[in-house]
Scaffold this motif. Sequence first.
Motif, short mmCIF file in Angstrom:
data_model
loop_
_atom_site.label_atom_id
_atom_site.label_comp_id
_atom_site.label_asym_id
_atom_site.label_seq_id
_atom_site.Cartn_x
_atom_site.Cartn_y
_atom_site.Cartn_z
N SER A 273 13.19 -10.73 9.76
CA SER A 273 14.48 -10.11 9.48
C SER A 273 14.32 -9.12 8.32
O SER A 273 13.89 -8.00 8.56
N GLY B 16 12.25 -9.31 5.64
CA GLY B 16 10.95 -9.32 4.94
C GLY B 16 11.03 -10.00 3.58
O GLY B 16 10.20 -9.78 2.69
N ILE B 17 12.02 -10.87 3.41
CA ILE B 17 12.25 -11.49 2.10
C ILE B 17 11.15 -12.50 1.77
O ILE B 17 10.63 -12.52 0.65
N ALA C 153 3.69 -21.00 6.78
CA ALA C 153 3.23 -21.22 8.16
C ALA C 153 2.45 -20.01 8.68
O ALA C 153 2.92 -18.88 8.60
N GLY D 290 6.45 -13.23 9.59
CA GLY D 290 7.04 -13.41 10.92
C GLY D 290 7.31 -14.85 11.27
O GLY D 290 6.56 -15.76 10.89
N SER D 291 8.40 -15.07 12.01
CA SER D 291 8.76 -16.43 12.44
C SER D 291 7.87 -16.85 13.60
O SER D 291 7.67 -16.09 14.53
N LYS D 292 7.34 -18.08 13.51
CA LYS D 292 6.59 -18.63 14.64
C LYS D 292 7.50 -19.70 15.21
O LYS D 292 7.73 -20.73 14.56
N TYR D 293 8.00 -19.48 16.39
CA TYR D 293 9.02 -20.38 16.92
C TYR D 293 8.41 -21.62 17.58
O TYR D 293 8.43 -21.79 18.78
N VAL D 294 7.88 -22.48 16.71
CA VAL D 294 7.23 -23.72 17.13
C VAL D 294 7.15 -24.60 15.89
O VAL D 294 7.22 -24.11 14.76
N VAL E 109 16.78 -20.82 7.34
CA VAL E 109 17.84 -21.26 8.25
C VAL E 109 17.11 -21.56 9.56
O VAL E 109 16.29 -20.76 10.00
N HIS F 113 17.38 -23.36 13.60
CA HIS F 113 18.17 -24.06 14.62
C HIS F 113 17.32 -25.06 15.40
O HIS F 113 17.83 -25.79 16.24
N ASP G 112 18.66 -15.09 9.22
CA ASP G 112 19.04 -13.81 9.82
C ASP G 112 20.44 -13.41 9.37
O ASP G 112 21.30 -14.27 9.17
N ASN H 85 26.92 -17.92 11.28
CA ASN H 85 25.55 -18.38 11.55
C ASN H 85 25.59 -19.88 11.91
O ASN H 85 25.71 -20.74 11.03
C1 LIG Z 1 11.78 -22.22 14.14
C2 LIG Z 1 12.69 -21.26 13.45
C3 LIG Z 1 14.03 -21.18 13.84
C4 LIG Z 1 14.90 -20.30 13.19
N1 LIG Z 1 16.23 -20.26 13.55
C5 LIG Z 1 17.07 -19.45 12.88
C6 LIG Z 1 18.47 -19.42 13.20
O1 LIG Z 1 18.92 -20.10 14.12
N2 LIG Z 1 19.30 -18.62 12.45
C7 LIG Z 1 18.83 -17.86 11.42
O2 LIG Z 1 19.63 -17.18 10.76
N3 LIG Z 1 17.51 -17.85 11.10
C8 LIG Z 1 16.64 -18.62 11.80
N4 LIG Z 1 15.29 -18.62 11.47
C9 LIG Z 1 14.84 -17.79 10.33
C10 LIG Z 1 14.44 -16.37 10.73
O3 LIG Z 1 13.76 -16.36 11.96
C11 LIG Z 1 13.52 -15.75 9.67
O4 LIG Z 1 12.40 -16.59 9.50
C12 LIG Z 1 14.16 -15.61 8.34
O5 LIG Z 1 15.29 -14.80 8.46
C13 LIG Z 1 13.19 -15.01 7.33
O6 LIG Z 1 12.89 -13.72 7.70
P1 LIG Z 1 11.97 -12.79 6.76
O7 LIG Z 1 11.90 -11.43 7.39
O8 LIG Z 1 12.44 -12.90 5.34
O9 LIG Z 1 10.59 -13.58 6.88
P2 LIG Z 1 9.12 -13.04 6.92
O10 LIG Z 1 8.85 -12.24 5.68
O11 LIG Z 1 8.83 -12.46 8.24
O12 LIG Z 1 8.32 -14.45 6.81
C14 LIG Z 1 8.56 -15.51 7.68
C15 LIG Z 1 8.47 -16.80 6.91
O13 LIG Z 1 8.80 -17.88 7.76
C16 LIG Z 1 7.78 -18.87 7.70
N5 LIG Z 1 7.66 -19.49 9.02
C17 LIG Z 1 7.39 -18.86 10.17
N6 LIG Z 1 7.35 -19.73 11.18
C18 LIG Z 1 7.59 -20.94 10.67
C19 LIG Z 1 7.66 -22.24 11.22
N7 LIG Z 1 7.49 -22.46 12.52
N8 LIG Z 1 7.92 -23.28 10.40
C20 LIG Z 1 8.07 -23.09 9.08
N9 LIG Z 1 8.02 -21.86 8.49
C21 LIG Z 1 7.79 -20.81 9.27
C22 LIG Z 1 6.54 -18.10 7.33
O14 LIG Z 1 5.60 -18.90 6.71
C23 LIG Z 1 7.08 -17.05 6.39
O15 LIG Z 1 7.15 -17.55 5.11
C24 LIG Z 1 14.42 -19.48 12.14
C25 LIG Z 1 13.06 -19.55 11.76
C26 LIG Z 1 12.20 -20.43 12.41
C27 LIG Z 1 10.74 -20.48 12.00
#
Ligand SMILES: Cc1cc2nc3c(=O)[nH]c(=O)nc-3n(C[C@H](O)[C@H](O)[C@H](O)COP(=O)(O)OP(=O)(O)OC[C@H]3O[C@@H](n4cnc5c(N)ncnc54)[C@H](O)[C@@H]3O)c2cc1C
Length: 374
Positions: free
Chosen positions: A86, A88-89, A107, A132-136, A185, A187, A271, A313
């Motif tokens: 989202s 890049g925080i 992760a 980046g989010s790893k959806y697992v 956050v 789900h 997000d 949300n």
């Molecule tokens: C499984 C999952 C479900 C999500 N569901 C929602 C939702 O329903 N609503 C919502 O608002 N946001 C949700 N998010 C959060 C969203 O996808 C972003 O991760 C968040 O907004 C942070 O974005 P960013 O650009 O700051 O993160 P980035 O700078 O891209 O970094 C991503 C961060 O997430 C961590 N991460 C990635 N995958 C995983 C994982 N599987 N388990 C633990 N940490 C992880 C990484 O280590 C990194 O620190 C979810 C995230 C995950 C991993």
Amino acid sequence: MSLSNINIIGYKCCGCEACYAVCPRDAIYSLRGARGELVYKAGDLCINCGKCLSVCAAKSAKTYEATDVFFRGITKQKDVLKKSSSGGIAFEMARKILTYGDIIYAAVWDVDKQMVRHSRITSLRELPSMQGSKYVHSTIEKETYVSILEDAKTHKVLFIGCPCQVSAVKNIVGDNDNLICIDLVCHGVPSAEMLEEQLRILTKKPIKMLSFRHGLDFTLDIEDSSGKVYSVKGYDNPYYSLFLSFSSLRESCYSCSYANRKRVGDLTIGDYTEDGTGYSCVIPNSDIGKQLIKETVSIIDYKKRNACLLLENDALNHPTYRNAKMKDFTDRYNKYGLYFAYYRTFYIFVIKRVCRRILGDKLYDKFLKRIKKK
Ligand SMILES: Cc1cc2nc3c(=O)[nH]c(=O)nc-3n(C[C@H](O)[C@H](O)[C@H](O)COP(=O)(O)OP(=O)(O)OC[C@H]3O[C@@H](n4cnc5c(N)ncnc54)[C@H](O)[C@@H]3O)c2cc1C
């Protein structure tokens, strides 16, 4: 004698493995849960000492009060934003902490182990792997908890993860000003087993790169060891489509006690969309969280917002609702595997997706409107 071990947690086990990390008798073992997730239990060697329960993320959570305000946040670096989920925080916060010579746990896709796991990061060179989010479900191994405990004795440690994982880490480390936590956050998470099956279907070769999303573009991108790239829109891939339709999550995610506004991390990120643009919501829960925001104003663009906007949300307000077809999918998944279960259970959705791909979005929407009028 009343039970004082994690067997009272049952299906609410969130798989954090904190119990496994602290058990003095190696009495903890794992079972396969409803959709391939690992569920932890205490076995015959258990002496009922209660250590596992004292760190269990499904049992005890120390949360902060809900805040009145949050920040809409987005990194000022375009190249960081491109690779982030989202705003890049998480990346920018981690980069800041690294510049002080401190340590990150986040992760990553581990190429050697071919799995998503929490890894120790100490250099800027390693940092992109956490982006980046790893959806697992991300695994936190016993050695990782031990290493966090050790590092927090001498360094600041930033741990980023799902709220249950943050809770587990806080339970294990205890009161220690060196530990800083960011919870996402969330789900819910599908099991590593399910992702493994999906990846095996796409390629027999080891995976070099795995990405689920860039900003508002929910695309699964994979590169295998031969350099072959697979790129498919989220709703056109069985694994990803199941995740987005809430049909494949861990059983515990459907009754998650962290899916509300009282958060466990010093900072929460998720997000947030405004006028069609993707940002992160950044929620400062503690003084440390507020300090992190202050220290990053030169690299992140923040705008204050009223917390009532967070009502939109779902994952900040209630646990995820089960998809109505989840039971059918689960039964078929356990008997016949991922693809058969998905296509058999969601065939109407799949047909609609194929029509949309063939006709294009505009023509398909027009066609739908016509049918609905009739
Ligand atoms: C499984 C999952 C479900 C999500 N569901 C929602 C939702 O329903 N609503 C919502 O608002 N946001 C949700 N998010 C959060 C969203 O996808 C972003 O991760 C968040 O907004 C942070 O974005 P960013 O650009 O700051 O993160 P980035 O700078 O891209 O970094 C991503 C961060 O997430 C961590 N991460 C990635 N995958 C995983 C994982 N599987 N388990 C633990 N940490 C992880 C990484 O280590 C990194 O620190 C979810 C995230 C995950 C991993």
